[in-house]
Design an enzyme around this catalytic site. Structure first.
Site, short mmCIF file in Angstrom:
data_model
loop_
_atom_site.label_atom_id
_atom_site.label_comp_id
_atom_site.label_asym_id
_atom_site.label_seq_id
_atom_site.Cartn_x
_atom_site.Cartn_y
_atom_site.Cartn_z
N GLU A 273 -4.02 -7.15 -13.81
CA GLU A 273 -4.62 -7.62 -12.50
C GLU A 273 -6.08 -7.77 -12.79
O GLU A 273 -6.60 -8.27 -11.64
CB GLU A 273 -4.35 -6.36 -11.51
CG GLU A 273 -2.82 -6.35 -10.99
CD GLU A 273 -2.75 -5.10 -10.03
OE1 GLU A 273 -3.39 -4.93 -8.95
OE2 GLU A 273 -1.33 -4.53 -10.06
N ARG B 134 0.58 9.72 -8.97
CA ARG B 134 -0.74 8.97 -8.66
C ARG B 134 -1.49 9.43 -7.68
O ARG B 134 -2.65 9.79 -7.85
CB ARG B 134 -0.34 7.36 -8.38
CG ARG B 134 -1.54 6.59 -8.13
CD ARG B 134 -1.22 5.25 -7.44
NE ARG B 134 -1.44 5.62 -5.96
CZ ARG B 134 -2.33 4.80 -5.18
NH1 ARG B 134 -3.23 4.24 -5.53
NH2 ARG B 134 -2.53 5.22 -3.94
N GLU C 204 -8.86 2.61 -7.54
CA GLU C 204 -7.74 2.92 -8.28
C GLU C 204 -7.45 1.09 -8.58
O GLU C 204 -6.80 0.69 -8.14
CB GLU C 204 -6.63 3.34 -7.32
CG GLU C 204 -5.30 3.50 -8.36
CD GLU C 204 -4.13 2.70 -8.39
OE1 GLU C 204 -4.64 1.61 -9.49
OE2 GLU C 204 -3.31 2.46 -7.97
N GLN D 31 0.91 -1.04 0.05
CA GLN D 31 -0.03 -0.02 -0.04
C GLN D 31 0.86 1.02 0.08
O GLN D 31 0.64 2.25 -0.78
CB GLN D 31 -1.09 -0.02 1.38
CG GLN D 31 -1.99 -1.21 1.28
CD GLN D 31 -2.83 -1.12 0.16
OE1 GLN D 31 -3.34 -0.10 -0.48
NE2 GLN D 31 -3.56 -2.26 -0.10
N1 SAH Z 1 -7.38 2.52 -3.28
C1 SAH Z 1 -6.16 2.37 -2.70
C2 SAH Z 1 -5.63 0.95 -2.94
C3 SAH Z 1 -5.30 0.53 -4.51
S1 SAH Z 1 -4.74 -0.82 -5.00
C4 SAH Z 1 -5.32 3.24 -3.09
O1 SAH Z 1 -5.52 4.17 -3.93
O2 SAH Z 1 -4.14 3.46 -2.64
C5 SAH Z 1 -6.22 -2.02 -5.34
C6 SAH Z 1 -6.88 -2.30 -3.83
O3 SAH Z 1 -8.22 -3.09 -4.20
C7 SAH Z 1 -6.04 -3.61 -3.03
O4 SAH Z 1 -5.90 -3.33 -1.86
C8 SAH Z 1 -6.92 -4.69 -3.48
O5 SAH Z 1 -6.90 -5.58 -2.28
C9 SAH Z 1 -8.18 -4.42 -3.56
N2 SAH Z 1 -9.32 -5.13 -4.61
C10 SAH Z 1 -8.94 -5.56 -5.72
N3 SAH Z 1 -9.74 -6.18 -6.31
C11 SAH Z 1 -11.02 -6.15 -5.16
C12 SAH Z 1 -12.26 -6.58 -5.31
N4 SAH Z 1 -12.94 -7.32 -6.47
N5 SAH Z 1 -13.11 -6.45 -4.20
C13 SAH Z 1 -12.55 -5.56 -3.20
N6 SAH Z 1 -11.34 -5.20 -3.18
C14 SAH Z 1 -10.51 -5.21 -4.17
#
Ligand code: SAH
Length: 414
Positions: free
Chosen positions: A138, A34, A129, A25
């Site tokens: 991903e 970003r 994001e 994170q």
């Molecule tokens: N919003 C945060 C993290 C972005 S990374 C930021 O901008 O810093 C993407 C995050 O989405 C990760 O923590 C991952 O665990 C979560 N994620 C991915 N697919 C998901 C899903 N289907 N449902 C819930 N969370 C999800």
């Protein structure tokens, strides 16, 4: 982990295990391009899309986007996070002595957005994001679109609203030679007395089948990218996201060797409510981000002449590794017919054929990293240092033919 789970879900334990770690994170939070772009897009659109609104944060992670939404005046934010990071976020939000402004504003939900019966109402705005290498690695965009279809009020806003993929031909003799050298290990006829050559072709396929992630010098581009392939998050469907065909056509600006196709993306934050539009680029000439760029190396370079048309397509089909298999076909020769991107079986059979065509298959999750270049490292770098030559006089097509220009890499080396 059960191996009976079908499809991409098989990868969930590993995928969410990764995001459960603060260090990952942190890596995203420390990407200032970003994080500050998201912050600007949320705060500048505060009055139209956040003030007194219901907001959904898809994949909240550390919760940073949810906190920006509260700063922008959100009435309530539903922060959905599937990984154990949700627990860390709760800790941060519920500390009685800190971050008082977040109190009662945020509902942390530890679930996958696709889970049924989540306690989420229809919202005014979705923030997320969900972006990976080349935009779609991903496969989290599918979750973003799922959230849009299930939880966004008609006319609601999406941040971000659009991604644009850019592709461009590049030269990089060093990267190509290094990759070739790795493959050539398997060409040894007596490695501790063993002849390895039966594996040479497999090794070459493997090494060149790995997308190269890292920054590179924009002077290594043979031309400016074509004007982009748009992925409109407000309209694209999950099915469309699973199989993308990107046609391209460039006019070479330089004469040189094309070693492959480079890719990156822009992100657009455009509010549906006449807010402020914010853009961010992850291209080689932009400020660096943790996404970097990606390059797909050809097994054999393709010789191109300045002002020649380079044509082709890239087809990206989802796989079960939370990523995509990428098929590319390119030619720089007039009159050579490209194959039909819909006929991938035929494409696979023909992979090695023809001196005028380059074809390749890459698995986007088999990434290898290349940190040879740091942006700004070579401020006075010129295209000719990368063996790209720009003719001084203007040629039209007729002159090009008359000059009997080299057409192929084979001509070039002979
Ligand atoms: N919003 C945060 C993290 C972005 S990374 C930021 O901008 O810093 C993407 C995050 O989405 C990760 O923590 C991952 O665990 C979560 N994620 C991915 N697919 C998901 C899903 N289907 N449902 C819930 N969370 C999800």
């Amino acid at each position: 982990m059960s191996s009976n789970i079908p499809g991409v879900e098989q990868r969930d334990p590993q995928y969410f295990g990764y995001y459960a770690q603060l260090q990952h994170q942190q890596n995203m939070l420390q990407d200032t391009v970003r994080t500050s772009t998201y912050r600007s897009s949320i705060l500048l659109n505060g009055p139209t899309s956040f003030k007194d609104k219901l907001v959904l944060d898809v994949g909240a992670g550390s919760g940073i986007l949810s906190y920006f939404a509260v700063q922008a005046g959100a009435k309530k934010v539903y922060a959905v996070e599937a990984s154990a990071m949700a627990g860390k976020m709760k800790k941060l939000v519920s500390d009685p002595n800190r971050n008082a402004f977040l109190k009662d504003k945020i509902e942390v939900i530890n679930a996958k957005i696709e889970d049924p019966d989540l306690p989420i109402p229809q919202v005014d705005t979705i923030i997320s994001e969900p972006i990976g290498v080349l935009l779609f690695h991903e496969r989290m965009l599918e979750s973003y679109v799922y959230a849009r279809d299930h939880y966004l009020k008609p006319g609601g806003a999406l941040f971000p609203s659009k991604g644009t993929i850019f592709l461009a031909p590049f030269t990089d003799a060093t990267l190509w030679s290094e990759t070739m050298a790795k493959a050539r290990f398997w060409e040894q006829q007596s490695f501790y007395g063993i002849d390895l050559t039966s594996l040479y072709k497999d090794a070459r396929d493997e090494m060149f089948g790995m997308p190269v992630v890292g920054h590179f010098d924009p002077n290594n581009l043979i031309t400016t990218p074509f004007n982009g392939y748009n992925v409109d998050f407000t309209t694209i469907t999950v099915a469309e996201l699973q199989d993308l065909t990107i046609p391209f056509e460039w006019t070479a600006q330089y004469t040189g060797l094309m070693h492959g196709v480079a890719g990156w993306f822009d992100l657009l934050f455009a509010s549906t409510n006449e807010g402020t539009t914010i853009e961010m680029s992850t291209g080689p000439a932009a400020e660096r981000t943790h996404w970097q760029q990606v390059r797909f190396l050809f097994k054999e370079p393709l010789a191109v002449n300045a002002r020649q048309q380079i044509r082709g397509w890239m087809r990206c089909i989802v796989n079960d590794m939370r990523s995509y298999t990428i098929y590319v076909e390119v030619t720089a020769t007039d009159g050579v017919e490209l194959s039909d991107p819909n006929d991938i079986n035929r494409f696979k059979e023909q992979q090695e054929t023809g001196p005028l065509m380059r074809r390749g298959i890459w698995e986007l999750h088999e990434q290898t990293y290349n940190y040879n270049y740091t942006p700004g490292m070579m401020p006075d770098h010129k295209p000719e240092y990368s063996c790209l030559y720009e003719p001084e006089f203007n040629l039209d097509n007729h002159d090009l033919e008359a000059m009997n220009v080299m057409e192929t890499y084979e001509d070039f080396v002979n």
